[in-house]
Write a protein that holds these residues in place. Structure first.
Motif, mmCIF file in Angstrom:
data_model
loop_
_atom_site.group_PDB
_atom_site.id
_atom_site.type_symbol
_atom_site.label_atom_id
_atom_site.label_comp_id
_atom_site.label_asym_id
_atom_site.label_seq_id
_atom_site.Cartn_x
_atom_site.Cartn_y
_atom_site.Cartn_z
ATOM 1 N N PRO A 1 42.865 43.679 42.280
ATOM 2 C CA PRO A 1 43.568 43.051 41.158
ATOM 3 C C PRO A 1 43.601 41.541 41.321
ATOM 4 O O PRO A 1 43.758 41.029 42.419
ATOM 5 C CB PRO A 1 44.977 43.661 41.238
ATOM 6 N N SER A 2 43.425 40.839 40.211
ATOM 7 C CA SER A 2 43.471 39.384 40.231
ATOM 8 C C SER A 2 44.461 38.910 39.202
ATOM 9 O O SER A 2 44.529 39.436 38.087
ATOM 10 C CB SER A 2 42.086 38.800 39.923
ATOM 11 N N ALA A 3 45.229 37.918 39.577
ATOM 12 C CA ALA A 3 46.243 37.386 38.672
ATOM 13 C C ALA A 3 45.577 36.823 37.424
ATOM 14 O O ALA A 3 44.587 36.092 37.491
ATOM 15 C CB ALA A 3 47.048 36.298 39.373
ATOM 16 N N GLY A 4 46.129 37.148 36.275
ATOM 17 C CA GLY A 4 45.638 36.599 35.022
ATOM 18 C C GLY A 4 44.436 37.298 34.448
ATOM 19 O O GLY A 4 43.958 36.953 33.379
ATOM 20 N N VAL A 5 43.899 38.302 35.151
ATOM 21 C CA VAL A 5 42.716 39.010 34.658
ATOM 22 C C VAL A 5 43.159 40.111 33.715
ATOM 23 O O VAL A 5 44.048 40.889 34.032
ATOM 24 C CB VAL A 5 41.907 39.590 35.826
ATOM 25 N N THR A 6 42.561 40.161 32.558
ATOM 26 C CA THR A 6 42.934 41.180 31.590
ATOM 27 C C THR A 6 42.327 42.511 31.964
ATOM 28 O O THR A 6 41.495 42.617 32.857
ATOM 29 C CB THR A 6 42.442 40.773 30.191
ATOM 30 N N ALA A 7 42.758 43.545 31.252
ATOM 31 C CA ALA A 7 42.245 44.880 31.533
ATOM 32 C C ALA A 7 40.748 44.933 31.296
ATOM 33 O O ALA A 7 40.207 44.262 30.418
ATOM 34 C CB ALA A 7 42.952 45.902 30.640
ATOM 35 N N PRO A 8 40.015 45.704 32.095
ATOM 36 C CA PRO A 8 38.562 45.794 31.929
ATOM 37 C C PRO A 8 38.204 46.392 30.579
ATOM 38 O O PRO A 8 38.958 47.172 30.006
ATOM 39 C CB PRO A 8 38.142 46.713 33.076
ATOM 40 N N ASN A 9 37.027 45.989 30.080
ATOM 41 C CA ASN A 9 36.586 46.500 28.782
ATOM 42 C C ASN A 9 36.107 47.933 28.864
ATOM 43 O O ASN A 9 36.072 48.640 27.879
ATOM 44 C CB ASN A 9 35.472 45.605 28.231
ATOM 45 N N SER A 10 35.670 48.374 30.032
ATOM 46 C CA SER A 10 35.148 49.722 30.166
ATOM 47 C C SER A 10 35.341 50.201 31.585
ATOM 48 O O SER A 10 35.652 49.422 32.496
ATOM 49 C CB SER A 10 33.660 49.747 29.797
ATOM 50 N N VAL A 11 35.149 51.520 31.767
ATOM 51 C CA VAL A 11 35.241 52.100 33.099
ATOM 52 C C VAL A 11 34.196 51.483 34.019
ATOM 53 O O VAL A 11 34.443 51.234 35.195
ATOM 54 C CB VAL A 11 35.058 53.629 33.022
ATOM 55 N N ALA A 12 33.012 51.207 33.471
ATOM 56 C CA ALA A 12 31.922 50.638 34.274
ATOM 57 C C ALA A 12 32.290 49.260 34.802
ATOM 58 O O ALA A 12 31.854 48.860 35.884
ATOM 59 C CB ALA A 12 30.642 50.572 33.448
ATOM 60 N N ASP A 13 33.099 48.506 34.040
ATOM 61 C CA ASP A 13 33.479 47.162 34.474
ATOM 62 C C ASP A 13 34.562 47.179 35.541
ATOM 63 O O ASP A 13 34.839 46.159 36.158
ATOM 64 C CB ASP A 13 33.991 46.348 33.276
ATOM 65 N N ASP A 14 35.203 48.321 35.731
ATOM 66 C CA ASP A 14 36.384 48.393 36.579
ATOM 67 C C ASP A 14 36.039 48.702 38.034
ATOM 68 O O ASP A 14 36.918 49.045 38.804
ATOM 69 C CB ASP A 14 37.337 49.464 36.035
ATOM 70 N N VAL A 15 34.781 48.607 38.415
ATOM 71 C CA VAL A 15 34.404 48.937 39.785
ATOM 72 C C VAL A 15 33.665 47.790 40.444
ATOM 73 O O VAL A 15 33.017 46.970 39.791
ATOM 74 C CB VAL A 15 33.532 50.206 39.866
ATOM 75 N N ARG A 16 33.768 47.763 41.755
ATOM 76 C CA ARG A 16 33.003 46.832 42.582
ATOM 77 C C ARG A 16 31.841 47.610 43.180
ATOM 78 O O ARG A 16 32.043 48.697 43.731
ATOM 79 C CB ARG A 16 33.913 46.274 43.670
ATOM 80 N N ARG A 17 30.635 47.082 43.070
ATOM 81 C CA ARG A 17 29.452 47.736 43.613
ATOM 82 C C ARG A 17 29.087 47.078 44.943
ATOM 83 O O ARG A 17 28.778 45.881 44.978
ATOM 84 C CB ARG A 17 28.298 47.665 42.619
ATOM 85 N N VAL A 18 29.108 47.876 45.998
ATOM 86 C CA VAL A 18 28.822 47.372 47.341
ATOM 87 C C VAL A 18 27.505 47.979 47.799
ATOM 88 O O VAL A 18 27.372 49.211 47.885
ATOM 89 C CB VAL A 18 29.945 47.736 48.329
ATOM 90 N N THR A 19 26.524 47.142 48.087
ATOM 91 C CA THR A 19 25.231 47.645 48.555
ATOM 92 C C THR A 19 25.316 47.998 50.037
ATOM 93 O O THR A 19 26.264 47.609 50.735
ATOM 94 C CB THR A 19 24.126 46.597 48.357
ATOM 95 N N TYR A 20 24.302 48.679 50.520
ATOM 96 C CA TYR A 20 24.261 49.015 51.942
ATOM 97 C C TYR A 20 24.204 47.743 52.799
ATOM 98 O O TYR A 20 24.844 47.658 53.848
ATOM 99 C CB TYR A 20 23.062 49.919 52.238
#
Length: 856
Positions: free
Chosen positions: A25-44
């Motif tokens: 969570p980040s201060a001032g960040v609005t709700a994500p537009n989609s489920v896909a936007d709500d994740v962090r992608r971490v590569t190997y």
């Protein structure tokens, strides 16, 4: 610099996605537009760097690291980083005082690594890598010692028989500190597949949104998860990317195995039933999916690299299942001194009695060990008996289906077994609903002096104390439910309670308890039972919304009949309806459950209204077909004598349905859960746009009964969610500023403002007992009083007093008749009953899973 094998392995998959996890969570960040936007992608490659950095923080000294793990990226990095640094990881839900005392870890990480010493205080065996609890549900410090070879061999075997490939992606439906959940992580990272790290329950709609959007190919289940899947209608879901589901963590009934195997065959995914123990790292056997429907009572075949033998049990014809394989633990640890031990176990005696079928499959037919698996928790029965003895109870404990049976000698027991149940619940970690206490003069024993467990399983249950019977019977009667549906951990809201059943239930509860806390709808049956009976110096506490409904209906009837002209009661009741909707429909339940609750409340208003209007059409032209549909305000006619007679019911049903549908939407549901008060205030602002138009104010003369009055409903909603004085002041100020000028007279405005202020600021008022009883009856009957008075009062001509009493009496009588008919006809749907039977268990498991109590 030497690169550890773990980091090297992770880097070998480079830029492939290793983990999907929630964004911080980040201060001032609005709700994500989609489920896909709500994740962090971490590569190997990124994961390898994070793991390497964590390992560097631990330094070069091999130490014992105690890690409190959650299903998040921080816990995963800490776990892999500690292993990468060559440390021994003690993985748990929480680092308890008992674990600290028994093992004295060198580093403790409950969110941030804290070094207690630079060099280890322990002699750590070179092969030792991981310590997992085998019986965390009873708080035992007994741990399983696992080597890196154990972890690797079991991950390889699982990946092989599940055919895990780089395109697979698993959702972490089980905790990382649980050997089954951890095996999902190991097997997928081994093959370069990916993980969706989540702590969401399968009850959450957001979980299934993520499954679809992120193309999840598998998830793991235990028996209670299967129950939850039934509840959310999993069989009707379209999940085109799902490849398989696994099940372990306890025996699933054969019929359920067959059901899910057949469902998978129809839907295009496989159902793997698996058998394992922490002592075998995770898995020992699996049932090939194509055999599940034909052999649902079998555990299947050994995993690759493992094998079973059957060994005779002393003085018995049964045979114990013994497992052999590279994933068999090094041994147990009881204290830090045991961390120096090497391999003390060559084969694993499972404690299960088994046989091999003619088809070559293994089948568990009984238990030899003193462990039970209930609600997904592994209970050490011997330890529980010892702890019960220390608490002053002489007991023998066993399992029977989904219940723990506790037989206790009567000597030191009062309260018809309630003390035994409370103690067993506290010491085992199980809910009281899963415990069956039996009181005996002397514990049943066999001829050799050992406890006679078959006899104990068949002992009669101790009768519950009178208060338990009364509270559960009270709920059953007030809500029209079967007594068996009322569990100790059920709440009024859980059981489908709403504003229509609130009044009767609260009045009966106060009579039973003597006093009633204002938050009683959120209290469990068990918590209500523990409230000592109180007495009051004056009358009874009456819920303010109940008082307003009673007074409001009398004001409405008297004004219609012509006794007086006191208008405004209906708008106060719109505020009260919004207040009660927020209290009862906006619970912590999944949004689908919220929608059902809201629609059910609307139906309990709309269906009786439609039926009554349809009935009047058979003997008069008082109403039209538009009234049957509750759409007169929309479809007209607007100029009939009866156009406005049902306006209040029409807009109330409309508001409830609209509000329920609004919070069914993922975005609005997420916003409401994030901050219920400010979400409600946003609704107030939006609905006030209907109060004000560009060219001036609406007046009550122009649109007195319009759906545009929704801002009263929104104000009540906001008031219910206000938790501080300044929040209530804000709602009150907006109300006081917006009501003046809306109606065509100051008297009406003053009445509305006074009623709403009373609702906003006083949760209850104390009135004489007789007044409380009358108010409860009138409020409970207010719907039918309102419906019937249009046909009743004209019969009395100018006898206004008699007309008022007759209208009230007709409504009370109709309410009583309809309530009785509904209960006798079983109007509550069978689906609703089934959901209630599981709901307490579901919520208990969800709470304890987040608290880290589901271990095995």
């Amino acid at each position: 610099m030497t690169i550890s094998p773990i980091v090297a392995h992770l880097r070998s998959f480079d830029d492939r996605i290793a983990v999907l996890c929630p964004r911080p969570p980040s201060a001032g960040v609005t709700a994500p537009n989609s489920v896909a936007d709500d994740v962090r992608r971490v590569t190997y490659a990124q994961l390898a760097t994070l793991v390497e950095e964590y390992a560097a923080r631990l330094g070069s000294h091999r130490r014992l690291v105690a890690l409190a793990a959650r299903n998040d990226i921080g816990s995963l990095v800490a776990y892999l980083g500690a292993l990468s640094a060559g440390c021994v990881v003690l993985l748990a839900a929480e680092i308890t005082e008992e674990l600290l005392g028994a093992y004295d870890p060198d580093v403790v990480d409950a969110g941030e690594p804290i070094a207690r010493r630079v060099h280890s205080a322990h002699d750590l065996h070179p092969d030792l890598a991981l310590l997992l609890s085998t019986s965390g549900s009873t708080g035992s410090p007994k741990l399983v010692r696992l080597s890196a070879a154990n972890l690797l061999s079991n991950a390889s075997a699982i990946a092989e028989y599940l055919s895990i490939g780089r395109d697979d992606r698993a959702a972490t439906t089980l905790p990382l500190f649980y050997c089954y959940g951890l095996s999902v992580v190991h097997s997928h990272l081994l093959r370069g597949a990916s993980l969706l790290l989540t702590e969401r329950s399968v009850l959450d709609d957001e979980f299934w949104d993520q499954v679809r959007v992120h193309r999840i190919t598998s998830f793991a289940t235990v028996p209670y998860t299967i129950d939850l899947l039934d509840r959310v209608g999993f069989g009707r879901m379209r999940l085109p990317d799902l490849r398989y589901i696994t099940q372990a963590g306890g025996r699933l009934a054969p019929q359920r195995v067959r059901d899910y195997a057949e469902l998978g065959a129809r839907s295009g995914w496989d159902f793997f039933v698996m058998y394992g123990q922490t002592e075998a790292t995770a898995r020992m056997a699996y049932l090939p999916p194509h055999l599940a429907a034909a052999h649902p009572d079998c555990i299947g075949v050994p995993i690759p690299g493992g094998r079973f033998t059957l060994e005779k049990v002393d003085d018995d014809s049964a045979e114990e299942l013994v497992y052999h394989g590279p994933n068999v633990m090094m041994g147990y640890a009881q204290s830090s001194a045991d961390l120096a031990l090497g391999h003390t176990v060559e084969a694993l005696r499972t404690g299960d009695l088994a046989r091999r079928t003619s088809d070559g499959l293994y089948q568990v037919v009984g238990r030899r060990s003193r462990f039970a698996k209930i609600f997904g928790l592994r209970i050490d029965l011997q330890r529980l008996e010892s702890r019960m003895a220390a608490a002053g109870f002489t007991t023998s404990c066993t399992e029977s289906g989904d219940h723990l049976v506790v037989a206790a000698e009567r000597s030191a027991i009062v309260g018809a077994g309630s003390e035994v149940t409370a103690a067993a619940a506290r010491l085992s970690g199980l809910p009281a609903a899963a415990i069956r206490s039996c009181l005996v003069d002397e514990l049943p024993r066999l001829a050799n002096g050992k406890p006679d467990y078959p006899t104990i399983r068949n002992l009669p249950t101790a009768a519950p104390p009178a208060t338990t019977r009364n509270i559960r019977a009270l709920y059953a009667d007030a809500l029209g439910l079967e007594h068996a549906l009322i569990r100790p951990d059920s709440t009024f809201v859980d059981l489908g309670g709403n504003s229509l059943t609130y009044i009767t239930t609260s009045a009966r509860l106060e009579r039973a308890l003597g006093r009633l806390p204002t938050d009683w709808p959120a209290l469990t049956v068990a918590e209500l039972e523990r409230i000592p009976r109180g007495t009051s110096t004056f009358g009874r506490a009456l819920d303010t919304s109940t008082l307003l409904r009673a007074v409001g209906i009398v004001l409405i009837l008297g004004s219609h009949i012509g006794i007086y002209r006191l208008w405004g009661g209906a708008h106060v009741l719109l505020g009260a309806a919004g207040f009660n909707f927020a209290r009862f429909a906006m619970s912590a339940a999944p949004r689908a459950e919220r929608l059902r609750h809201g629609l059910r409340t609307a139906a309990l208003i709309a269906i009786p209204t439609a039926c009554w209007v349809a009935l009047t059409l058979t003997f008069s032209d008082y109403y039209s077909w538009q009234n049957v549909l509750l759409l007169n305000k929309i479809l007209g006619p607007q100029d009939s004598d009866t156009a406005g007679h049902l306006w209040f019911i029409e807009v109330l049903v409309l508001f409830i349905v609209a509000a329920a549908l609004l919070v069914r939407m993922p975005l609005f549901d997420a916003l409401e859960r994030r901050d219920p008060f400010w979400f409600a205030m946003a609704l107030v602002v939006v609905t006030l746009l209907f109060r004000v138009q560009p060219f001036g104010l609406y007046s009550a003369h122009d649109v007195p009964f319009s759906p545009l009055a929704c801002w009263f409903f929104a104000l009540g909603w906001a008031a219910a969610k206000a938790r501080t004085i300044w929040q209530r002041l804000l709602v009150s100020a907006i109300m006081l500023a917006s009501v003046p000028g809306y109606f065509d007279g100051p008297d009406r405005e003053r009445l509305v403002m006074a009623g709403l202020l009373l609702l906003f600021w006083l949760p209850a008022v104390r009135v004489p007992a007789i007044a409380a009883a009358v108010a409860a009856v009138l409020a409970d009957s207010s719907l039918f009083v309102y419906l019937l008075h249009w046909q009743v009062y004209p019969l009395f001509g100018q006898h206004h007093g008699a007309a008022l009493l007759a209208s009230l009496g007709a409504g009370v009588l109709a309410t009583s008749m309809v309530t009785g008919l509904r209960r006798r006809s079983g109007l509550e749907s069978q689906d609703f009953r089934r959901r209630l039977l599981r709901q307490s268990r579901d919520q208990y498991v969800s709470r304890n899973r987040l608290a880290g109590k589901v271990i095995e």
